[in-house]
Write an enzyme that holds these catalytic residues in place. Structure first.
Site, PDB file in Angstrom:
ATOM      1  N   SER A 108       0.835  -1.203   0.000  1.00  0.00           N
ATOM      2  CA  SER A 108       0.000   0.000   0.000  1.00  0.00           C
ATOM      3  C   SER A 108       0.876   1.263   0.000  1.00  0.00           C
ATOM      4  CB  SER A 108      -0.965  -0.044   1.186  1.00  0.00           C
ATOM      5  OG  SER A 108      -1.923   0.982   1.115  1.00  0.00           O
ATOM      6  N   ASP A 167      -9.736  -4.868  -4.615  1.00  0.00           N
ATOM      7  CA  ASP A 167      -9.125  -3.749  -3.891  1.00  0.00           C
ATOM      8  C   ASP A 167      -9.745  -2.431  -4.363  1.00  0.00           C
ATOM      9  OD1 ASP A 167      -7.490  -1.832  -2.717  1.00  0.00           O
ATOM     10  OD2 ASP A 167      -5.620  -2.769  -3.340  1.00  0.00           O
ATOM     11  N   HIS A 195      -7.796  -5.304  -0.410  1.00  0.00           N
ATOM     12  CA  HIS A 195      -6.588  -4.543  -0.071  1.00  0.00           C
ATOM     13  C   HIS A 195      -5.836  -5.270   1.050  1.00  0.00           C
ATOM     14  CE1 HIS A 195      -4.212  -0.922  -0.495  1.00  0.00           C
ATOM     15  NE2 HIS A 195      -4.191  -0.759   0.818  1.00  0.00           N
TER      16      HIS A 195
END
Length: 222
Positions: A108, A167, A195
């Site tokens: 991320s 995601d 995610h």
């Protein structure tokens, strides 16, 4: 409390990968999040985890499982700031002085930082990471001291970009792959998850195989 990972001490004969957590987590949480990758790759690599320097609220999906596992941290002063802060630069520089890394792995916002580190080392013609692993990355790469023109440089460092089909930031991850890597220098894995890292062992194995391929091919090229 965070579950114990049960890994042995780092082995001096193994190459090391720098691991960068997502925003609103920390190094301890990230060890748990990528535990399947670590288990599969522990015969091949040491994993070195850093904590971001800036406190922040818990990231998406962190609670309730990691309740009480703070402080929660990030790499930049605010999520919208595209510049690499001095505090983070110093952390990375000190880690690289202490350990010679073959690769950088980020999740991320950590992938955003990893992309920036690869871009900077290329633009500034520094020896550094030989490959990158970008897990559920977001935009833009986190950099410092680059001109607007230099920020448009396409990254040539061999990498794998992993996206989750569910995601909510999938399109940002795809743009990271399409707009910031030179064609043919990064592979793309799209997995059946959101995610986070996949829970299906076969999908984790795909990531493991790509990391081993990257390392093998960079070794053959030296």
């Amino acid at each position: 409390m965070v579950p114990q990972t049960g890994f042995a001490s780092p082995q001096p004969n193994l190459p090391s990968i720098l691991c960068l957590h997502g925003g609103g987590t920390n190094a301890t949480i990230f060890k748990v999040q990528i535990i399947r990758l670590q288990r599969a790759l522990s015969p091949h690599f040491n994993f070195v985890f850093l904590d971001g320097p800036f406190p922040c609220p818990p990231g998406p999906g962190v609670l309730p499982f990691f309740e009480g596992c703070g402080p929660f941290l990030r790499w930049n002063k605010s999520p919208s700031d595209p510049n690499l802060p001095e505090e983070t630069k110093e952390l990375i520089a000190n880690a690289c002085k202490a350990t010679e890394f073959v690769g950088v792995l980020g999740f991320s916002a950590g992938a955003k930082l990893a992309a920036g580190l690869l871009l900077e080392q290329q633009v500034k013609k520094r020896r550094g990471f030989e490959f990158g692993v970008l897990l559920m990355g977001v935009l833009p790469p986190l950099v410092s001291g680059l001109t607007d023109e230099e920020k448009k440089t396409r990254i040539r460092v061999p990498s794998v970009v992993v996206l989750g089909k569910e995601d909510p930031w999938r399109e940002e991850g795809r743009r990271l792959y399409e707009e910031f890597w030179e064609v043919g220098r990064a592979s793309l894995l799209e997995l059946e998850c959101g995610h986070r890292l996949p829970s299906v062992e076969a999908e984790n194995r795909l990531i493991v195989e790509e990391i081993l391929r990257l390392y093998r091919e960079t070794r053959e090229g030296t």
